[in-house]
Design a protein around this motif. Structure first.
Motif, short mmCIF file in Angstrom:
data_model
loop_
_atom_site.label_atom_id
_atom_site.label_comp_id
_atom_site.label_asym_id
_atom_site.label_seq_id
_atom_site.Cartn_x
_atom_site.Cartn_y
_atom_site.Cartn_z
N PHE A 300 41.55 -15.72 -24.66
CA PHE A 300 41.14 -17.73 -23.71
C PHE A 300 39.84 -18.15 -25.06
O PHE A 300 40.32 -18.89 -25.16
CB PHE A 300 41.23 -17.54 -22.92
CG PHE A 300 40.36 -18.81 -22.40
CD1 PHE A 300 41.30 -19.92 -22.07
CD2 PHE A 300 38.99 -18.90 -21.91
CE1 PHE A 300 40.14 -20.99 -21.65
CE2 PHE A 300 38.36 -20.27 -21.72
CZ PHE A 300 39.79 -22.01 -21.26
N ILE A 301 39.05 -17.03 -24.97
CA ILE A 301 37.51 -17.50 -26.32
C ILE A 301 37.73 -17.06 -27.19
O ILE A 301 38.09 -18.29 -27.92
CB ILE A 301 36.75 -16.30 -25.81
CG1 ILE A 301 36.79 -15.61 -24.37
CG2 ILE A 301 35.83 -15.98 -26.30
CD1 ILE A 301 35.54 -14.32 -24.48
N TRP A 302 39.28 -16.92 -27.58
CA TRP A 302 39.44 -16.92 -29.04
C TRP A 302 40.71 -18.36 -29.48
O TRP A 302 39.59 -19.17 -30.46
CB TRP A 302 40.27 -15.90 -29.74
CG TRP A 302 40.86 -15.76 -31.20
CD1 TRP A 302 40.16 -15.26 -32.40
CD2 TRP A 302 41.72 -16.02 -32.03
NE1 TRP A 302 40.96 -15.65 -33.33
CE2 TRP A 302 41.92 -16.16 -32.86
CE3 TRP A 302 43.51 -16.15 -30.78
CZ2 TRP A 302 43.36 -16.21 -33.95
CZ3 TRP A 302 44.47 -16.69 -31.99
CH2 TRP A 302 44.40 -16.94 -33.27
N LEU A 303 40.99 -18.54 -28.70
CA LEU A 303 41.75 -19.84 -28.79
C LEU A 303 40.63 -20.96 -28.27
O LEU A 303 40.82 -22.08 -28.89
CB LEU A 303 43.50 -20.52 -27.85
CG LEU A 303 43.66 -18.53 -27.80
CD1 LEU A 303 44.97 -19.03 -26.79
CD2 LEU A 303 45.11 -18.83 -29.64
N PHE A 304 40.17 -21.26 -27.65
CA PHE A 304 38.96 -21.84 -27.52
C PHE A 304 37.43 -22.08 -28.19
O PHE A 304 37.13 -22.59 -29.06
CB PHE A 304 38.05 -21.59 -25.76
CG PHE A 304 37.72 -22.50 -25.40
CD1 PHE A 304 38.06 -23.83 -24.95
CD2 PHE A 304 36.27 -23.01 -25.08
CE1 PHE A 304 37.72 -24.59 -24.29
CE2 PHE A 304 35.66 -23.97 -25.05
CZ PHE A 304 36.28 -24.92 -24.34
N ALA A 305 37.42 -21.05 -29.05
CA ALA A 305 36.09 -21.06 -30.03
C ALA A 305 36.95 -21.47 -31.47
O ALA A 305 36.56 -22.63 -31.82
CB ALA A 305 35.92 -19.61 -30.33
N ARG A 306 38.31 -21.37 -31.73
CA ARG A 306 39.19 -21.95 -32.46
C ARG A 306 39.08 -23.87 -32.68
O ARG A 306 38.75 -23.80 -33.04
CB ARG A 306 40.44 -21.33 -33.10
CG ARG A 306 40.53 -20.03 -33.57
CD ARG A 306 42.14 -19.54 -33.77
NE ARG A 306 42.54 -20.52 -34.80
CZ ARG A 306 43.37 -20.77 -34.95
NH1 ARG A 306 44.58 -19.64 -34.77
NH2 ARG A 306 43.99 -21.58 -36.61
N ALA A 307 39.37 -23.71 -31.15
CA ALA A 307 39.58 -25.06 -30.89
C ALA A 307 38.33 -25.79 -30.97
O ALA A 307 38.11 -26.91 -31.29
CB ALA A 307 40.10 -25.94 -29.66
#
Length: 358
Positions: A300-307
């Motif tokens: 989740f952190i990885w996806l949110f950081a990308r977003a």
């Protein structure tokens, strides 16, 4: 080096690094806290179990000693007018010895310490003067008592439980006593000896002088407890539990309780190492159960950081070609979904317009 840093230190990587570092530290802290709590709980439970068990054995031993004294006192009353009847005295000594198996031997003495009857008869004490510590103490005290451990006339390490014999005018006639041989099979070893476990747990009994009255290792019976860093607390508090190092330097979880009528202390203890063996399995389960959620959080952190970083990266790329004819359209297509990136997007569009007007 500067170019390498500028290419590597991108916003999404920095956000990801910060978030993962914080999450990892939180996970480690949670795991350590869980470990400490579980460890303390195992220690507390084991110590409390040992304390409760020592208390139960203390009560059982107290009941046995009270029953033994009652036996002796009742028989002593019967003997008050039978001290001249040798056959009756011998029968009573044998009855006390064999009826309940409470004593390893029984003696009946007159007021001068001369043996009137003894059981078993193989002791060959009848007609002989008793001069052991327990006998002399009984003659001197003229009251019911339990002696401290001593070496008898026939070289046995024993404790002596005795009751005085008085006639109807309360004249002292002698005493009746039963011996418990500490280094031979006896009633105490039957009460306590069934509780020796393969994990290194064991029970032992000491008196107020720190002398061992019972121990699963028979060679230690009669010796004194030394180099035990919890002994002072055990002697002073009488009942409780603690972590200590025994004479061999092994960390043990001990529970203890005193026998009030004798000032003996029963100590039940188990090795700390064996108590904590389940901890490994517990923590493995904790890891297995928390790992899926931890991985989900990382994802989740990885996806949110990308977003978060994506619109800023796209705006940064367009900033390199502000003089391009299609730059305004390209900037408009960027999905600036939060306030800061939207503000930056508008600022860039305004800048592009000024550039193109010039």
């Amino acid at each position: 080096m500067g170019i390498l840093k500028s290419k590597f230190l991108k916003l999404n990587r920095l956000i990801l690094f910060l978030a993962i570092t914080a999450t990892t530290l939180t996970f480690i802290n949670s795991f350590y806290s869980n470990y400490e709590v579980q460890r303390e709980q195992l220690i507390f439970q084991a110590t409390e179990v040992n304390r409760a068990y020592a208390s139960k054995l203390s009560d059982t031993t107290e009941v046995f000693l009270a029953a033994s004294r009652q036996q002796l006192e009742y028989t002593a009353n019967i003997l008050s007018d039978k001290m001249a009847d040798d056959v009756f005295l011998s029968d009573e000594a044998n009855r006390l010895k064999y009826q309940t198996d409470s004593f390893n031997s029984v003696v009946i003495s007159d007021a001068s310490g001369l043996t009137q009857a003894a059981s078993p008869e193989t002791l060959n004490l009848v007609g002989k003067q008793l001069n052991s510590a327990g006998s002399l103490e009984a003659l001197k005290a003229k009251r019911a008592l339990i002696s401290k451990p001593y070496i008898s006339t026939i070289k046995n390490l024993l404790i002596f439980i005795s009751a005085p014999i008085f006639d109807d005018q309360h004249h002292y006639l002698g005493f009746l006593g039963g011996s418990i041989y500490l280094r031979k099979p006896n009633i105490l070893s039957k009460i306590l000896g069934e509780h020796y476990y393969e994990d290194g747990s064991y029970i032992y009994v000491i008196d107020k002088y720190n002398q061992i009255l019972y121990h699963p290792q028979k060679e230690r019976i009669g010796t004194f407890v030394n180099n035990n860093d919890g002994l002072d607390e055990i002697i002073s508090k009488k009942e409780g539990g603690l972590l200590l190092k025994n004479g061999q330097g092994i960390e043990m979880l001990a529970g203890y309780a005193s026998i009030l009528s004798t000032d003996w202390i029963i100590i039940t203890q188990s090795p700390l190492e064996s108590t904590l063996l389940p901890l490994t399995g517990i923590m493995e389960k904790v890891i297995l159960r928390t790992l899926p959620m931890t991985l989900a959080v990382f994802l989740f952190i990885w996806l949110f950081a990308r977003a978060i970083s994506r619109p800023l990266q796209q705006l940064a790329e367009r900033a390199k070609s502000l003089d391009s004819p299609t730059v305004s359209e390209d900037i408009e297509k960027i999905n600036s979904w939060y306030v800061e990136s939207l503000s930056l997007k508008r600022a860039m569009l305004s800048g592009v317009k000024l550039i193109h007007m010039e």
